[in-house]
Design an enzyme around this catalytic site. Sequence first.
Site, PDB file in Angstrom:
ATOM      1  N   ASP A  49     -13.881   4.358   0.222  1.00 29.46           N
ATOM      2  CA  ASP A  49     -12.625   3.615   0.279  1.00 29.46           C
ATOM      3  C   ASP A  49     -12.837   2.332  -0.520  1.00 29.46           C
ATOM      4  O   ASP A  49     -13.428   1.364  -0.030  1.00 29.46           O
ATOM      5  CB  ASP A  49     -12.252   3.320   1.732  1.00 29.46           C
ATOM      6  CG  ASP A  49     -10.920   2.585   1.851  1.00 29.46           C
ATOM      7  OD1 ASP A  49     -10.434   2.080   0.813  1.00 29.46           O
ATOM      8  OD2 ASP A  49     -10.388   2.515   2.965  1.00 29.46           O
ATOM      9  N   LYS A  61      -4.802  -2.502  -3.681  1.00 31.46           N
ATOM     10  CA  LYS A  61      -4.913  -3.944  -3.915  1.00 31.46           C
ATOM     11  C   LYS A  61      -4.954  -4.310  -5.406  1.00 31.46           C
ATOM     12  O   LYS A  61      -3.933  -4.321  -6.063  1.00 31.46           O
ATOM     13  CB  LYS A  61      -6.113  -4.510  -3.159  1.00 31.46           C
ATOM     14  CG  LYS A  61      -5.931  -4.399  -1.618  1.00 31.46           C
ATOM     15  CD  LYS A  61      -6.879  -5.307  -0.888  1.00 31.46           C
ATOM     16  CE  LYS A  61      -6.924  -5.048   0.617  1.00 31.46           C
ATOM     17  NZ  LYS A  61      -5.995  -5.798   1.401  1.00 31.46           N
ATOM     18  N   TYR A  87     -12.185  -0.727   7.854  1.00 35.62           N
ATOM     19  CA  TYR A  87     -10.728  -0.617   7.988  1.00 35.62           C
ATOM     20  C   TYR A  87     -10.232   0.292   6.879  1.00 35.62           C
ATOM     21  O   TYR A  87     -10.628   0.148   5.722  1.00 35.62           O
ATOM     22  CB  TYR A  87     -10.089  -2.009   7.865  1.00 35.62           C
ATOM     23  CG  TYR A  87      -8.577  -2.000   7.886  1.00 35.62           C
ATOM     24  CD1 TYR A  87      -7.877  -1.590   9.019  1.00 35.62           C
ATOM     25  CD2 TYR A  87      -7.840  -2.400   6.766  1.00 35.62           C
ATOM     26  CE1 TYR A  87      -6.485  -1.579   9.033  1.00 35.62           C
ATOM     27  CE2 TYR A  87      -6.455  -2.396   6.779  1.00 35.62           C
ATOM     28  CZ  TYR A  87      -5.779  -1.988   7.913  1.00 35.62           C
ATOM     29  OH  TYR A  87      -4.411  -1.982   7.935  1.00 35.62           O
TER      30      TYR A  87
HETATM   31  C1  LIG Z   1     -10.819  -0.871   2.698  1.00 35.09           C
HETATM   32  C2  LIG Z   1      -9.341  -0.794   2.931  1.00 35.09           C
HETATM   33  N1  LIG Z   1      -8.743   0.401   2.955  1.00 35.09           N
HETATM   34  C3  LIG Z   1      -7.415   0.535   3.130  1.00 35.09           C
HETATM   35  C4  LIG Z   1      -6.618  -0.577   3.309  1.00 35.09           C
HETATM   36  C5  LIG Z   1      -5.141  -0.421   3.498  1.00 35.09           C
HETATM   37  O1  LIG Z   1      -4.482  -0.874   2.368  1.00 35.09           O
HETATM   38  P1  LIG Z   1      -2.947  -1.335   2.447  1.00 35.09           P
HETATM   39  O2  LIG Z   1      -2.927  -2.601   3.221  1.00 35.09           O
HETATM   40  O3  LIG Z   1      -2.559  -1.491   1.005  1.00 35.09           O
HETATM   41  O4  LIG Z   1      -2.204  -0.225   3.112  1.00 35.09           O
HETATM   42  C6  LIG Z   1      -7.195  -1.848   3.293  1.00 35.09           C
HETATM   43  C7  LIG Z   1      -6.378  -3.056   3.477  1.00 35.09           C
HETATM   44  O5  LIG Z   1      -6.843  -4.149   3.661  1.00 35.09           O
HETATM   45  C8  LIG Z   1      -8.601  -1.964   3.108  1.00 35.09           C
HETATM   46  O6  LIG Z   1      -9.215  -3.151   3.103  1.00 35.09           O
END
Ligand SMILES: Cc1ncc(COP(=O)(O)O)c(C=O)c1O
Length: 437
Positions: free
Chosen positions: A248, A276, A143
């Site tokens: 990521d 986060k 994700y």
């Molecule tokens: C690996 C990863 N990338 C990007 C995101 C997106 O982050 P946000 O919810 O702060 O937009 C998340 C959110 O859970 C994530 O787990």
Amino acid sequence: MTSYSESQRLLAEASSCLAGGVASSLRAAMKPVPLYAASASGSRIRDVDGNEYIDYLLAYGPSVLGHAHPGLIERIHRAMQHGITFGLQHEGELALAKRLTEILPCADQVAFSGSGTEAVMLALRLARAYTGKRRIVRFHGHYHGWSDGIFTSFPSADMRVSGAVGGAADTILPGTAGQSESSLEDIILLPWNDEQAIESLLRDSHADIAAVITEPVMCNSGCIAPKPGYLEKLRELTAELGVVLIFDEVITGFRLALGGAQQRFGITPDLMTMGKALGGGIALSAVGGKRDIMKLIEDGTVSHLGTLNGSGVAMAAGLATIDELERNDGEALARMERLADSLTGGLRTLLEQHGIQGVVNGIGPVFHFMFVPLAEVTDFDAFSKRDSARYATFAELMLQEGVLVRPSGLWYVSAAHTEQDIAATLAAADRVLARLA
Ligand SMILES: Cc1ncc(COP(=O)(O)O)c(C=O)c1O
């Protein structure tokens, strides 16, 4: 019998003016009702009905120091007294950027934004501009936020895996109504942890491919670790074939190590995203990367925008989070890891004792607990065999026992959790698993 009547009443009232009654769609999944929080401190959170929980949801990850950490609050408070946000440059930005470039192996420079989604958008834009190519490889079960350019149906088996660039199996389903199918035209979806799949795709099609983006650990689908050599292979291939490698690290950053998974595994991507835990609960995300890619922002080739980027409050929160995590030689991260190990070990023992088939996959203070008729879960197909409904019941029963866990199975441990919390959680899980068995 635990009462959730006040949460139920507020949800009903909110549903008339707040779309869906919740502020982020995922939150609607909590049973028996999406809880209304009243207050939180340390490892504990209380709802409006007066129920108190040991919290492993941790706001979906950001509360790495636990809730209302005094050091963090003090620094945010101090920053606010000087002005919340300026729309001008300030020394807080400089200080946090400096610290991050020291901490994050791949980051010669960083750029700030407000959410993980935005950081991923910027990283993809940088990769395309840098390479002059347009296609992005992403993996099944990962994700990367909810922007139209990368959001696929998740984490569902109906994401179609691309066979080859432009091939018949190349359509990927959008994650939501309202998302143009054409927004995913540049995305190639591959199975993860499969060296052959990525090697043959990149060797055939690297001339079209700007970037490979990956969670370094597949935290969003089962907390699956990379197979030995897999991330190394991604690094080798992308370096050889002129493709940007993006980690990521929105979940793994400030969690698997202060320098993230790239530090823990010793593999340096070209770009990374963080979010986060970076702000300890304040909206803050970042892209970090090699100077020759990041300089596309400086020379104006790539636009990087955002009214609230680099706010005084967010910078103070980032700096305070680093200070707390670095204190006493990184004692907090080491403790989180120890506690997570005893929790995951305890859950595995309980599964055995109750004769329930399940898997606890974890690395560092983030892990996934699932009920699945398999000895191990090492890929997305195996993860898809889990019994989500049974786990949702487990999560609901844990609430009644005073433990808040995410209904999907992903747990976070914070610096505020204690050995007593872990013991109480395992005792609660013991009772709940006895009921489930
Ligand atoms: C690996 C990863 N990338 C990007 C995101 C997106 O982050 P946000 O919810 O702060 O937009 C998340 C959110 O859970 C994530 O787990």
